[in-house]
Scaffold this motif. Structure first.
Motif, PDB file in Angstrom:
ATOM      1  N   ASP A   1     -30.408  37.006 -71.870  1.00 36.15           N
ATOM      2  CA  ASP A   1     -30.886  36.235 -70.726  1.00 36.15           C
ATOM      3  C   ASP A   1     -32.343  35.828 -70.896  1.00 36.15           C
ATOM      4  OD1 ASP A   1     -30.618  34.941 -68.275  1.00 36.15           O
ATOM      5  OD2 ASP A   1     -31.286  36.696 -67.131  1.00 36.15           O
ATOM      6  N   LEU A   2     -32.679  35.319 -72.077  1.00 39.35           N
ATOM      7  CA  LEU A   2     -34.017  34.849 -72.389  1.00 39.35           C
ATOM      8  C   LEU A   2     -34.006  33.330 -72.511  1.00 39.35           C
ATOM      9  CD1 LEU A   2     -35.030  37.436 -75.138  1.00 39.35           C
ATOM     10  CD2 LEU A   2     -35.909  37.343 -72.798  1.00 39.35           C
ATOM     11  N   VAL A   3     -34.998  32.681 -71.958  1.00 38.77           N
ATOM     12  CA  VAL A   3     -35.128  31.236 -72.110  1.00 38.77           C
ATOM     13  C   VAL A   3     -36.028  30.934 -73.301  1.00 38.77           C
ATOM     14  CG1 VAL A   3     -34.744  30.740 -69.673  1.00 38.77           C
ATOM     15  CG2 VAL A   3     -37.082  31.105 -70.503  1.00 38.77           C
ATOM     16  N   GLY A   4     -35.719  29.838 -73.954  1.00 39.59           N
ATOM     17  CA  GLY A   4     -36.516  29.438 -75.099  1.00 39.59           C
ATOM     18  C   GLY A   4     -36.778  27.952 -75.084  1.00 39.59           C
ATOM     19  N   THR A   5     -37.595  27.531 -76.033  1.00 37.86           N
ATOM     20  CA  THR A   5     -37.883  26.119 -76.254  1.00 37.86           C
ATOM     21  C   THR A   5     -37.409  25.754 -77.655  1.00 37.86           C
ATOM     22  OG1 THR A   5     -39.803  26.098 -74.779  1.00 37.86           O
ATOM     23  CG2 THR A   5     -39.717  24.395 -76.475  1.00 37.86           C
ATOM     24  N   TYR A   6     -36.591  24.716 -77.752  1.00 36.57           N
ATOM     25  CA  TYR A   6     -36.105  24.212 -79.033  1.00 36.57           C
ATOM     26  C   TYR A   6     -36.754  22.855 -79.283  1.00 36.57           C
ATOM     27  CZ  TYR A   6     -32.475  27.742 -78.347  1.00 36.57           C
ATOM     28  OH  TYR A   6     -31.799  28.914 -78.133  1.00 36.57           O
ATOM     29  N   LEU A   7     -37.359  22.695 -80.449  1.00 37.76           N
ATOM     30  CA  LEU A   7     -38.030  21.450 -80.799  1.00 37.76           C
ATOM     31  C   LEU A   7     -37.305  20.818 -81.980  1.00 37.76           C
ATOM     32  CD1 LEU A   7     -41.752  22.634 -80.501  1.00 37.76           C
ATOM     33  CD2 LEU A   7     -40.311  21.583 -78.738  1.00 37.76           C
ATOM     34  N   LEU A   8     -36.851  19.567 -81.799  1.00 39.17           N
ATOM     35  CA  LEU A   8     -35.966  18.899 -82.756  1.00 39.17           C
ATOM     36  C   LEU A   8     -36.691  17.833 -83.573  1.00 39.17           C
ATOM     37  CD1 LEU A   8     -32.952  18.166 -80.363  1.00 39.17           C
ATOM     38  CD2 LEU A   8     -33.058  19.984 -82.065  1.00 39.17           C
TER      39      LEU A   8
END
Length: 543
Positions: A65-72
């Motif tokens: 239940d961790l939020v993350g940031t994905y950079l494409l």
């Protein structure tokens, strides 16, 4: 333009700090995983391996239940598999943004000819925005943004890269309103990229003329915070490549066995991150680029995320997306704030301690080694230091950004001789330092082991002052370097030390005490700073 770092305790006490202090001193974590579609450096790292790495990262974050940031990167943005996976992550509260390494599909979609060796080429003049004209930079942004909106129905709020030059970053903010950006930690030569002397940790508002340089004014700033990535070891990363040799890596990145892949090191890092009395707030980026693959990062990655769940449960950290942190930063700080990173425990058992202090005007690093103390680093910032890439694209495979050095314990050193501005105090044996961080000021007290004397060092947004008390004895600061170091000093007089680098004049004027010129002896001794009645005041200047 002159920036004055005037050192006076009375003045500081009367005026206080102009920077708004947060109601708390949060410890903020961004889990940022950036994504490449292809990896030409290894035949074994296929597109499938890269995708499975990202999918595994996502599954681990979901399970906890961790939020993350994905950079494409653009080539991953246009791939249906990544699109589907990222939409699932957005649905559960994660952020998807842009990773600004330029690829062949991106360039060709913009109507340009690709100049790289591979579909993704890490050489600076093709793989980064520094290698393109301003018109090309802006068109590449427009092409990416329209494709991103077509896929996800909105523009990205965060754009990161090892480095984004000022023209692109300003365009991203001014036209598309991005909330945050991130760039690489300080390093010398790693992968051909040098970023040295800048705001060491956390976020800063960059100059419109030089995105590596913190701005001193709101008018001169790009109004988007840039956060330093990768979680450098505060003690040992700095010296991992003395004299300008390409540095090895001692960071929180989970693939490195002497850093983020070692549970004992991770425990130490998170302990100092959460428990030391850092000034303002503290920040770290957790996560890893998919090029390293899940097999290499899994152990370190999952250990770190497990520890973050525990720290969150204990109320010791805030885990946010990059855009959320950017919004908080702007709501809290109208200009780049003073911050510090404090380390009073040495996991290698070598009895070293350190303080990193950053503000919009300068950075400084103190290093204790047993009973001794030195300034290991002191760099001045100036928003008018114009980047050489601002108007002209890079034509080389590397890029190079530096601030304005007065002490450089890395580039002016070798393994055999360490540079630094040392405290010389015969008869004084130092004990353990103490730290008080409050209202934009960092006070350091360094007592003698017998308790009969002490030094106090006060760091504020635009000042440093050194004062001795009790039986500290006769003392001075002495700068020594390797004899063949390339130094910026042009004049050392009794009241002033002048320097010039990158076409800019800067230096220090002593408002209390005096300087002695010790050059010419051939042993690497440069200068001494002598106190007046136990106090040393330094007034720092740049154009």
């Amino acid at each position: 333009m002159k920036r004055l770092l005037f050192l006076s305790l009375l003045l500081l006490s009367a005026c206080g700090s102009p920077v708004k202090e947060p109601a708390e001193s949060p410890r903020i974590v961004n889990i940022i995983n950036f994504i490449r579609y292809t990896e030409p450096r290894s035949d074994e790292i296929t597109e499938k391996v890269l995708y499975e790495t990202v999918r595994s990262q996502a599954e681990d974050l979901r399970s906890k239940d961790l939020v993350g940031t994905y950079l494409l990167q653009y080539d991953a943005l246009i791939d249906p598999s990544y699109q589907a996976l990222m939409k699932e992550e957005i649905e559960r509260g994660c952020e998807v943004g842009a990773w600004w390494e330029i690829t062949q599909p991106h360039v060709e979609a913009a109507g340009y000819t690709w100049r790289g060796r591979f579909p993704w080429d890490w050489h600076a003049h093709v793989g980064f925005s520094v290698g393109y004209s301003q018109a090309e930079r802006e068109h590449l942004v427009d092409v990416y943004m329209e494709k991103f909106k077509e896929v996800f129905g909105m523009y990205p709020q965060s754009v990161g890269s090892w480095f984004i030059e000022a023209g692109t970053l300003a365009y991203l903010k001014d036209k598309y309103g991005i909330e945050a950006s991130c760039n690489c930690r300080d390093q010398v030569g790693t992968d051909g990229y040098t970023l040295w002397g800048g705001y060491w940790n956390g976020g800063y508002y960059p100059s419109r003329q030089n995105a590596y340089m913190p701005a001193q004014t709101k008018e001169g700033a790009i109004d988007v915070p840039v956060f330093r990535m990768l979680g450098s070891d505060p003690i040992y990363q700095y010296e991992a490549g003395l004299g300008g040799v390409v540095q090895h890596v001692v960071t929180l990145e989970p693939v490195y066995e002497l850093g983020g892949g070692l549970p004992e090191w991770v425990d130490w890092y998170f302990r100092l991150f959460t428990e030391e009395p850092h000034l303002g707030y503290n920040y770290v980026q957790v996560g890893q680029e998919n090029s390293f693959t899940w097999g290499l990062m899994e152990k370190g990655f999952t250990y770190q995320t497990t520890q973050l769940v525990k720290l969150r449960k204990e109320g010791k950290v805030r885990i946010e997306t990059l855009a959320q942190t950017g919004r908080w930063f702007k709501e809290t700080y109208p200009v780049t704030p003073p911050t510090s990173v404090i380390t009073t425990e040495d996991y290698r058992g070598e009895n070293r301690k350190t303080l990193w202090f950053d503000s919009r005007y300068y950075r400084a690093n103190l290093l204790w080694e047993g009973s001794s103390l030195k300034f290991r680093d002191l760099h001045v910032f100036n928003e008018n230091l114009r980047s050489k890439y601002l108007d002209q694209p890079d034509t080389l495979s590397v890029f190079h950004y530096e601030a304005l050095p007065l002490v450089d314990g890395c580039l002016w050193s070798t393994d055999a001789k360490m540079a630094g501005l040392r405290f010389i105090a015969p008869g004084f044996t130092g004990g353990d330092p103490a730290f008080v961080s409050k209202e934009g000021k960092q006070l350091v007290t360094w007592p003698s082991a017998d308790g009969k004397g002490r030094f106090e060092l006060l760091f504020t947004e635009d000042a440093i002052e050194v004062t001795s008390h009790g039986k500290a004895g006769d003392w001075y600061l002495e700068l020594t370097v390797v004899p063949d170091a390339r130094l910026p000093f042009t004049e050392i007089g009794q009241d002033a030390v002048r320097a010039r680098q990158q076409g800019m004049d800067y230096g220090m004027t002593l408002t209390r005490g005096q300087a002695q010129d010790l050059r010419g002896q051939g042993d690497g001794t440069v200068l001494r700073l002598l106190p007046e009645k136990g106090r040393l005041g330094i007034h720092l200047e740049s154009e």
